[in-house]
Design an enzyme around this catalytic site. Structure first.
Site, PDB file in Angstrom:
ATOM      1  CE  LYS A  88      18.879  39.410  12.955  1.00  0.00           C
ATOM      2  NZ  LYS A  88      18.900  39.243  11.491  1.00  0.00           N
ATOM      3  CG  ASN A  89      20.128  42.796  11.054  1.00  0.00           C
ATOM      4  OD1 ASN A  89      20.359  41.587  11.057  1.00  0.00           O
ATOM      5  ND2 ASN A  89      18.917  43.297  10.869  1.00  0.00           N
ATOM      6  CB  CYS A 135      13.584  34.546   2.996  1.00  0.00           C
ATOM      7  SG  CYS A 135      12.560  35.958   3.254  1.00  0.00           S
ATOM      8  NE  ARG A 180      15.259  39.277   2.855  1.00  0.00           N
ATOM      9  CZ  ARG A 180      15.830  39.064   4.044  1.00  0.00           C
ATOM     10  NH1 ARG A 180      15.520  38.008   4.744  1.00  0.00           N
ATOM     11  NH2 ARG A 180      16.714  39.913   4.523  1.00  0.00           N
ATOM     12  CG  ASP A 230      14.101  44.024  10.619  1.00  0.00           C
ATOM     13  OD1 ASP A 230      13.529  43.408   9.705  1.00  0.00           O
ATOM     14  OD2 ASP A 230      15.325  44.282  10.607  1.00  0.00           O
ATOM     15  NE  ARG A 245      18.025  33.159  11.313  1.00  0.00           N
ATOM     16  CZ  ARG A 245      17.848  33.386  10.031  1.00  0.00           C
ATOM     17  NH1 ARG A 245      16.804  32.874   9.421  1.00  0.00           N
ATOM     18  NH2 ARG A 245      18.699  34.114   9.345  1.00  0.00           N
TER      19      ARG A 245
HETATM   20  N1  EPU Z   1      16.426  44.389  -2.662  1.00  0.00           N
HETATM   21  C1  EPU Z   1      16.453  44.187  -4.035  1.00  0.00           C
HETATM   22  N2  EPU Z   1      17.621  43.772  -4.588  1.00  0.00           N
HETATM   23  C2  EPU Z   1      18.750  43.546  -3.850  1.00  0.00           C
HETATM   24  C3  EPU Z   1      18.713  43.760  -2.460  1.00  0.00           C
HETATM   25  C4  EPU Z   1      17.528  44.182  -1.890  1.00  0.00           C
HETATM   26  O1  EPU Z   1      15.459  44.384  -4.718  1.00  0.00           O
HETATM   27  O2  EPU Z   1      19.781  43.175  -4.424  1.00  0.00           O
HETATM   28  C5  EPU Z   1      15.174  44.856  -2.042  1.00  0.00           C
HETATM   29  C6  EPU Z   1      14.608  43.851  -1.041  1.00  0.00           C
HETATM   30  O3  EPU Z   1      13.830  42.852  -1.667  1.00  0.00           O
HETATM   31  C7  EPU Z   1      13.805  44.746  -0.118  1.00  0.00           C
HETATM   32  C8  EPU Z   1      14.627  46.036  -0.088  1.00  0.00           C
HETATM   33  O4  EPU Z   1      15.469  45.986  -1.232  1.00  0.00           O
HETATM   34  O5  EPU Z   1      12.556  45.028  -0.657  1.00  0.00           O
HETATM   35  C9  EPU Z   1      15.492  46.218   1.128  1.00  0.00           C
HETATM   36  O6  EPU Z   1      16.259  45.041   1.374  1.00  0.00           O
HETATM   37  P1  EPU Z   1      17.699  45.116   2.019  1.00  0.00           P
HETATM   38  O7  EPU Z   1      18.703  44.702   1.013  1.00  0.00           O
HETATM   39  O8  EPU Z   1      17.861  46.445   2.667  1.00  0.00           O
HETATM   40  O9  EPU Z   1      17.606  43.976   3.122  1.00  0.00           O
HETATM   41  P2  EPU Z   1      18.766  43.029   3.607  1.00  0.00           P
HETATM   42  O10 EPU Z   1      20.060  43.716   3.568  1.00  0.00           O
HETATM   43  O11 EPU Z   1      18.637  41.705   2.919  1.00  0.00           O
HETATM   44  C10 EPU Z   1      18.622  43.786   6.089  1.00  0.00           C
HETATM   45  C11 EPU Z   1      18.403  43.113   7.399  1.00  0.00           C
HETATM   46  C12 EPU Z   1      16.961  42.656   7.513  1.00  0.00           C
HETATM   47  C13 EPU Z   1      16.063  43.880   7.365  1.00  0.00           C
HETATM   48  C14 EPU Z   1      16.365  44.610   6.049  1.00  0.00           C
HETATM   49  C15 EPU Z   1      15.586  45.887   5.882  1.00  0.00           C
HETATM   50  C16 EPU Z   1      20.580  42.179   7.834  1.00  0.00           C
HETATM   51  C17 EPU Z   1      21.428  40.967   7.988  1.00  0.00           C
HETATM   52  N3  EPU Z   1      19.307  41.968   7.509  1.00  0.00           N
HETATM   53  O12 EPU Z   1      18.324  42.802   5.102  1.00  0.00           O
HETATM   54  O13 EPU Z   1      16.805  42.112   8.812  1.00  0.00           O
HETATM   55  O14 EPU Z   1      14.718  43.482   7.390  1.00  0.00           O
HETATM   56  O15 EPU Z   1      17.768  44.922   5.981  1.00  0.00           O
HETATM   57  O16 EPU Z   1      15.863  46.775   6.915  1.00  0.00           O
HETATM   58  O17 EPU Z   1      21.033  43.291   8.047  1.00  0.00           O
HETATM   59  C18 EPU Z   1      15.779  40.832  10.472  1.00  0.00           C
HETATM   60  O18 EPU Z   1      16.676  41.197  11.244  1.00  0.00           O
HETATM   61  O19 EPU Z   1      14.744  40.223  10.868  1.00  0.00           O
HETATM   62  C19 EPU Z   1      15.933  41.093   9.058  1.00  0.00           C
HETATM   63  C20 EPU Z   1      15.244  40.449   8.127  1.00  0.00           C
END
Ligand code: EPU
Length: 421
Positions: free
Chosen positions: A22-23, A116, A121, A305, A397
């Site tokens: 998915k991701n 969320c 986030r 995850d 999802r």
């Molecule tokens: N963060 C910030 N600022 C930002 C972006 C992130 O502070 O601008 C923080 C977040 O709050 C968190 C950390 O950085 O504490 C990591 O977040 P990240 O940006 O890596 O997460 P994401 O890109 O929003 C993806 C996956 C998530 C998975 C996370 C962590 C996708 C579409 N989603 O989210 O997947 O949990 O990386 O590995 O790739 C899931 O599949 O259930 C899911 C939530």
């Protein structure tokens, strides 16, 4: 709304194949916006999040066909540069269109994702990176409005290695003028899949798989094709289904080097594992599961995850374990529902303390988010009696027909359509 009815207690046995990640798909699909033509994404999973991304891309003018996991995306007639609230509120990954639209068209209007199910986030790192590349960002009535002439390469340092911000920055920097360095980049396999795809389009990226990515911007990128990597979280969830039911299963297509942290924790808990390039086998028959602590971390650490699924597994271990989430410190909505099934868990700050119990017993439980639902299904598979997992749209999802996969392993699980809230 659909629900699952699970009659627990069956030891799972047999083989099951993992779908595409998915991701990874959620990054590969918007990445096609940087070129102009027909792209082919193989091994795309049939998931609600993929369909949400397809709706978003098609309202921008992308034409598509999706058959047999081959997703063809034609990006030659883009007419809108906007990700409206109705898509973004369903799926935060919609923010991924920001970087490519800005790089290719010099404009993007993307609804600001809110909090969320498990807390805030933020997207500050995405916005900081776009500004470093030369974009002008305004926040207006809940929307991020980004404008630029041609983006310019720059040095970008992330305080936290964010998967989404790394992906967004890559999709922008590949078309920027000059070089970009992304320091403290995310190293997740889904980012490597994205880098490899951009390279196939003609992008120049060094340091792939490391935390320092160097991008040399090019003037134009061409359409390309790529195979989506297998879903490591689906593979991990299925392995825990084998472990929690004290079964013996083979997961085909799970990439072991994407899963080392989980595999070693499963071994520590007493399961026997065997793997090669094609499959991972887990044997938990007659195993008395030992408690094993886990702390989530960025790749190659233990994935956030998989945190909920690990807590479900540990709730039947022979002793007490602690599970700490350092990535999403509030991600514990599954705990009260697991407690309804008889688990003994207390959450303090970002750590769940799990006292293993002898048995779980079936009850009605409510899904609150994707991985929380997965943990409830796992617990239901191991619980005595009948468990009803409500609101399984969350699980749809990110898991392609999970109930069908579990049934092939001998689980007694049924989807009941249009049931209660
Ligand atoms: N963060 C910030 N600022 C930002 C972006 C992130 O502070 O601008 C923080 C977040 O709050 C968190 C950390 O950085 O504490 C990591 O977040 P990240 O940006 O890596 O997460 P994401 O890109 O929003 C993806 C996956 C998530 C998975 C996370 C962590 C996708 C579409 N989603 O989210 O997947 O949990 O990386 O590995 O790739 C899931 O599949 O259930 C899911 C939530």
């Amino acid at each position: 709304m659909d629900k699952f009815i699970i009659h627990g207690g069956k030891k799972l046995k047999g083989s099951v194949k993992v779908s595409g990640a998915k991701n990874a798909s959620l990054a590969l699909m918007p990445a096609t916006l940087v070129n102009n033509g027909i792209n082919k994404l193989y091994n795309t999973p049939e998931l609600n999040d993929v369909y949400t991304m397809l709706k978003l891309l098609s309202q921008m003018g992308v034409k598509y066909s999706f058959n047999n996991h081959l997703l063809e995306l034609d990006t030659s007639s883009i007419t809108s540069y906007e990700a409206p609230y109705e898509h973004v509120k369903k799926m935060r990954a919609s923010i991924y269109v920001l970087g490519p639209l800005l790089a290719r068209y010099g404009y993007a209007k993307v609804s600001m994702p809110g909090g969320c199910a498990w807390g805030p986030r933020p997207v500050n790192l995405h916005l900081m990176a776009m500004e470093k590349l030369g974009a002008e960002i305004q926040l207006d009535q809940g929307y991020i409005i980004a404008r630029s002439n041609r983006l310019k390469g720059n040095y970008i340092n992330f305080d936290i290695p964010s998967v989404g911000a790394t992906g967004n920055t890559l999709m922008a920097a590949v078309l920027a003028k000059g070089n970009t360095i992304i320091n403290n980049a995310a190293c997740e396999p889904e980012i490597t899949n994205l880098c490899n795809y951009l390279i196939k389009m003609g992008a120049k990226i060094n340091g792939i798989g490391t935390s320092i990515l160097e991008v040399e911007g090019v003037d134009e990128l061409k359409p390309a094709e790529i195979e989506t990597i297998p879903d490591r979280i689906e593979a991990g969830t299925l392995l825990i289904a084998g472990a929690i039911t004290r079964g013996n299963i083979r997961v085909i297509g799970g990439v072991t080097h994407h899963l080392h942290s989980l595999l070693s924790k499963l071994e520590d808990s007493g399961c026997k594992l065997a793997y090669n390039k094609d499959y991972i086998e887990i044997n938990a028959e007659d195993v008395e599961v030992s408690p094993v602590d886990v702390t989530t971390a960025v790749f190659p650490g233990f994935p956030t995850d998989m945190q909920a699924q690990w807590i479900a597994y540990m709730s039947l271990a022979n002793g007490t374990s602690n599970v700490t989430d350092t990535i999403y410190t509030d991600r514990f909505n599954h705990v009260p529902e697991l407690v309804r099934l008889g688990a003994d868990i207390i959450v303090h700050e970002n750590t769940a303390r799990i006292v293993g119990v002898k048995r779980l017993t079936g009850a009605k439980v409510m899904s609150t988010d994707l991985r929380a639902s997965a943990s409830l299904v796992l617990a239901g598979l191991a619980a005595e009696g009948t468990t009803e997992v409500l609101r399984v749209y969350h699980i749809d999802r990110g898991y392609q027909k999970i109930e069908e996969k579990l049934k092939t392993l001998g689980a007694d699980i049924e989807r009941v359509e249009g049931s209660e809230y």
